[in-house]
Scaffold this motif. Structure first.
Motif: not given
Length: 497
Positions: A367, A403, A407, A427, A483
């Motif tokens: 991520d 990612g 995610g 992230k 996410l």
């Protein structure tokens, strides 16, 4: 029924058997055709000898014109058929194996034997004097030779080419600066099929004097060389190190023999470097050359070496931050403006790795986004049940767009091939931008759905059963909102449930 035992009738039947056998046996079974012809020749010899028509004697039945003519015809056919059988046997037994497949040698060798057989048939079967014929033929040969001396030059040059065998039909060659694939080598010329699809006919006499390059030998090894000119202000060792990393990033290059980078020439205006690697197939040469040029450009830029003429002064005004430039090269960040790119660049962390060090394991949840600043990395994954290298990454390449945005794990492993430096964007660093501008997140999802490499990886992801059918773009947008918690909270719970 007495005519069935007539030697003339039996001889004619044997000749017809030879014709039918040659027609009915496929050319692919050449050995069977040759054995059949040999057996028929032996059978014809037995019929003629037992019938009193030995080919070494004059044809019988002088008082019966028709039978005498048929006997003469059978005698001449015996000599010609014997010449054919003899040329096949001598060619198979005494000619080198490589020459047996060459049409030119077969034609010349067979022609000599057939001329000798024709002279013998005239002398023995027809009982004609051959002394005058040979003398006349010698004078005629001199006249014809003077008239067609250029053609004879091509023929004898063709014999030399077939003897030395610098190329074979099917080889890729360059003859006198003309590149193409060899289609045929005949009496007169060599036929090439050029890259443009044109038929090029090169006389053998020209080929024998020209410089010939055979790209198909050795068949398992083909060299690729590209030349790069760099400003002389850059220290050669820095350039060599950058180009060495670049050549190691070429996936189609063989590991043995090892690729090399050398300085070819140095002047006041530029330093010339040559990169050389080897590929297993001629079809890989264009791809290898293109990769080498692209990798050289990226690794030189990564090392801070500009490809500019010496006359152009170095200008550092307004140069983009290195991290911003790397981010701008990532597909999904094309939706961001320069201010937002600068904000993200300030949140990135730099990581350095030694050669052979793992960076991402196949079990890691990626991520985050990795951007290659310097060095070469190898991406490996399972393909058809085997762990294989999928791609190599170099300066400017990014990994993990899906990612960091949605995610989605990629299920591959990444390791360094050379010493490498990477920037990492987590992230949580991207979330503030997406919350401030949700439309930017939607645009990122659209760009990601159109990106071929990400789409290939996403094709392995299965949508959970309780999610209603939707398109890839809508699914990505939903995953991104869940996410990064962008949009209504009820929607987050629906997607993550």
């Amino acid at each position: 029924m007495a005519y069935l035992l007539d030697p003339l009738f039996l001889g004619a039947c044997v000749v017809l058997c030879d014709v039918f056998a040659w027609r009915l046996i496929p050319p692919a079974h050449m050995r069977h055709r040759q054995l059949a012809r040999l057996a028929i020749f032996v059978l014809l010899t037995i019929v003629l000898v037992h019938g009193g028509m030995a080919p070494l004697n004059a044809a019988p039945f002088p008082g019966q014109p028709i039978r005498h003519f048929i006997a003469q015809a059978l005698g001449i056919i015996w000599w010609l058929l014997g010449a054919r059988v003899l040329s096949i046997m001598l060619g198979t037994l005494f000619l080198p194996r490589a020459w047996q497949g060459e049409r030119l040698f077969q034609d010349v060798f067979g022609a000599l034997i057939f001329v000798a057989a024709a002279v013998a048939a005239v002398a023995y079967v027809l009982e004609l004097p051959v002394t005058g014929l040979l003398a006349t033929s010698g004078a005629l040969a001199i006249i014809v030779g003077l008239a067609v001396q250029s053609t004879l030059g091509d023929v004898f040059s063709g014999l030399v080419l077939n003897a030395t065998q610098p190329y074979h039909p099917g080889d890729l060659v360059s003859i006198d600066g003309i590149d193409g694939r060899v289609l045929e080598i005949n009496w007169r010329a060599t036929h090439l099929l050029s890259a443009q699809g044109n038929l090029v006919v090169i006389p053998n006499s020209t080929t024998a004097r020209a410089r010939i390059t055979n790209f198909s030998r050795p068949s398992e090894l083909h060299g690729v060389s590209v030349t790069i000119e760099v400003t002389p202000e850059a220290r050669p060792q820095r350039v060599l190190d950058a180009l060495d990393r670049a050549i190691k990033g070429c996936r189609v290059a063989l590991h043995k023999p090892e690729p090399s980078v050398v300085v070819k020439r140095m002047s006041a205006n530029a330093v010339e470097y040559e990169m050389t690697c080897y590929v297993a197939s001629m079809a890989d040469k264009p791809a290898a050359a293109n990769q080498l040029f692209d990798l050289a450009h990226r690794h030189l830029a990564s090392a801070g070496i500009d490809l500019r003429p010496l006359a152009v002064p170095y200008n550092n005004i307004g140069r983009t931050d290195r991290r911003v430039r790397l981010l701008s090269m990532v597909n999904i960040f094309q939706a961001l403006d320069e201010v937002e790119l600068s904000q993200l660049a300030g949140r990135m962390s730099r990581h350095e790795y030694a050669a052979g060090q793992p960076v991402v394991a196949s079990t890691d949840v990626t991520d985050y986004l990795l951007l290659v600043d310097t060095g070469v990395l190898s991406v490996t994954g399972l393909q058809n049940g085997e762990n294989k290298e999928i791609v190599r990454l170099g300066p400017g390449d990014a990994f993990g767009e899906s990612g960091v945005l949605a995610g989605i794990p990629m299920q591959v492993a990444i390791g360094t091939v050379t010493n490498a430096a990477l920037y990492r964007l987590d992230k949580d660093d991207l979330t503030p931008v997406l919350r401030a501008r949700p439309e930017v997140g939607s645009e990122m999802c659209r760009l990601l759905s159109q990106h071929k490499e990400s789409s290939d990886a996403l094709s392995q992801i299965h949508v959970i059963p309780d999610v209603k059918p939707m398109g890839l773009l809508q699914w990505l947008q939903a995953k991104m909102r869940a996410l990064h918690e962008v949009g209504p909270k009820d929607q987050h719970r629906e997607i993550t449930s």
